[in-house]
Scaffold this motif. Structure first.
Motif, PDB file in Angstrom:
ATOM      1  N   ASP A  31       0.857  -1.187   0.000  1.00 57.64           N
ATOM      2  CA  ASP A  31       0.000   0.000   0.000  1.00 57.64           C
ATOM      3  C   ASP A  31       0.896   1.241   0.000  1.00 57.64           C
ATOM      4  OD1 ASP A  31      -2.020   1.861   0.260  1.00 57.64           O
ATOM      5  OD2 ASP A  31      -2.494   1.350   2.337  1.00 57.64           O
ATOM      6  N   SER A  32       1.424   1.577  -1.158  1.00 54.48           N
ATOM      7  CA  SER A  32       2.445   2.627  -1.259  1.00 54.48           C
ATOM      8  C   SER A  32       1.929   4.016  -0.913  1.00 54.48           C
ATOM      9  CB  SER A  32       3.077   2.635  -2.648  1.00 54.48           C
ATOM     10  OG  SER A  32       2.089   2.830  -3.637  1.00 54.48           O
ATOM     11  N   ASP A  33       0.651   4.290  -1.159  1.00 54.67           N
ATOM     12  CA  ASP A  33       0.125   5.615  -0.830  1.00 54.67           C
ATOM     13  C   ASP A  33      -0.484   5.670   0.572  1.00 54.67           C
ATOM     14  OD1 ASP A  33      -2.187   4.175  -1.280  1.00 54.67           O
ATOM     15  OD2 ASP A  33      -2.845   5.376  -2.990  1.00 54.67           O
ATOM     16  N   LYS A  34      -0.434   4.553   1.295  1.00 57.45           N
ATOM     17  CA  LYS A  34      -0.873   4.453   2.703  1.00 57.45           C
ATOM     18  C   LYS A  34      -2.317   4.920   2.912  1.00 57.45           C
ATOM     19  CE  LYS A  34       3.200   3.026   3.792  1.00 57.45           C
ATOM     20  NZ  LYS A  34       3.426   1.641   3.563  1.00 57.45           N
ATOM     21  N   ASP A  35      -3.180   4.604   1.944  1.00 58.71           N
ATOM     22  CA  ASP A  35      -4.587   4.983   2.092  1.00 58.71           C
ATOM     23  C   ASP A  35      -5.438   3.867   2.693  1.00 58.71           C
ATOM     24  OD1 ASP A  35      -4.733   3.240  -0.043  1.00 58.71           O
ATOM     25  OD2 ASP A  35      -5.857   4.600  -1.351  1.00 58.71           O
ATOM     26  N   ASN A  39      -4.735  -0.694  -4.621  1.00 55.84           N
ATOM     27  CA  ASN A  39      -5.201  -0.382  -5.973  1.00 55.84           C
ATOM     28  C   ASN A  39      -4.533  -1.330  -6.966  1.00 55.84           C
ATOM     29  OD1 ASN A  39      -2.625   0.664  -6.688  1.00 55.84           O
ATOM     30  ND2 ASN A  39      -3.191   2.685  -5.941  1.00 55.84           N
ATOM     31  N   GLU A  41      -2.170  -0.903  -9.251  1.00 57.60           N
ATOM     32  CA  GLU A  41      -0.704  -0.834  -9.302  1.00 57.60           C
ATOM     33  C   GLU A  41      -0.059  -1.509  -8.097  1.00 57.60           C
ATOM     34  OE1 GLU A  41       1.391   0.062 -11.744  1.00 57.60           O
ATOM     35  OE2 GLU A  41      -0.456   0.216 -12.906  1.00 57.60           O
ATOM     36  N   GLU A  42      -0.654  -1.340  -6.935  1.00 58.20           N
ATOM     37  CA  GLU A  42      -0.110  -1.962  -5.721  1.00 58.20           C
ATOM     38  C   GLU A  42      -0.240  -3.484  -5.784  1.00 58.20           C
ATOM     39  OE1 GLU A  42      -1.020   1.917  -2.921  1.00 58.20           O
ATOM     40  OE2 GLU A  42      -2.524   0.333  -3.067  1.00 58.20           O
ATOM     41  N   GLU A  45       2.474  -4.753  -7.965  1.00 58.40           N
ATOM     42  CA  GLU A  45       3.752  -4.821  -7.239  1.00 58.40           C
ATOM     43  C   GLU A  45       3.836  -6.083  -6.390  1.00 58.40           C
ATOM     44  OE1 GLU A  45       6.687  -3.126  -7.322  1.00 58.40           O
ATOM     45  OE2 GLU A  45       5.724  -2.331  -9.117  1.00 58.40           O
TER      46      GLU A  45
END
Length: 97
Positions: A31-35, A39, A41-42, A45
């Motif tokens: 969760d790269s955007d830490k929301d 999503n 893209e995550e 990854e």
């Protein structure tokens, strides 16, 4: 002697075993955007991190499978729908102990 986390144990079939909570925690690492949601893209990854091929196609399928409310994200309540996807594409067997 250190105790290894449960998800590092691999059974005979070569799949990594994780409890549902361990899987959720592992997936949240992407969760790269830490929301608090995963999503497309995550999820891509996560597939790439496990050496998966055709990550873009697979993450699209995974998102369609798990995103029950159709908002483009996999939230905490929808992660459970990734159980079969995780087994097939991530090499992760979600088990209850």
């Amino acid at each position: 002697m250190a105790i290894k986390p449960t998800y590092l144990r691999t059974p005979i079939d070569g799949k990594i075993q994780m409890s549902p909570e361990e899987f959720k925690k592992w997936l949240k690492k992407f969760d790269s955007d830490k929301d608090g949601r995963i999503n497309k893209e995550e999820l891509c990854e996560a597939i790439r991190a496990e050496g998966g091929w055709f990550a873009r196609l697979k993450c699209k399928d995974g998102l369609k499978l798990a995103d029950k409310d159709g908002n483009g994200f996999i939230d905490d309540n929808e992660i459970k729908y990734l159980k079969d996807f995780a087994f097939k594409h991530l090499g992760v067997k979600i088990v209850t102990y």
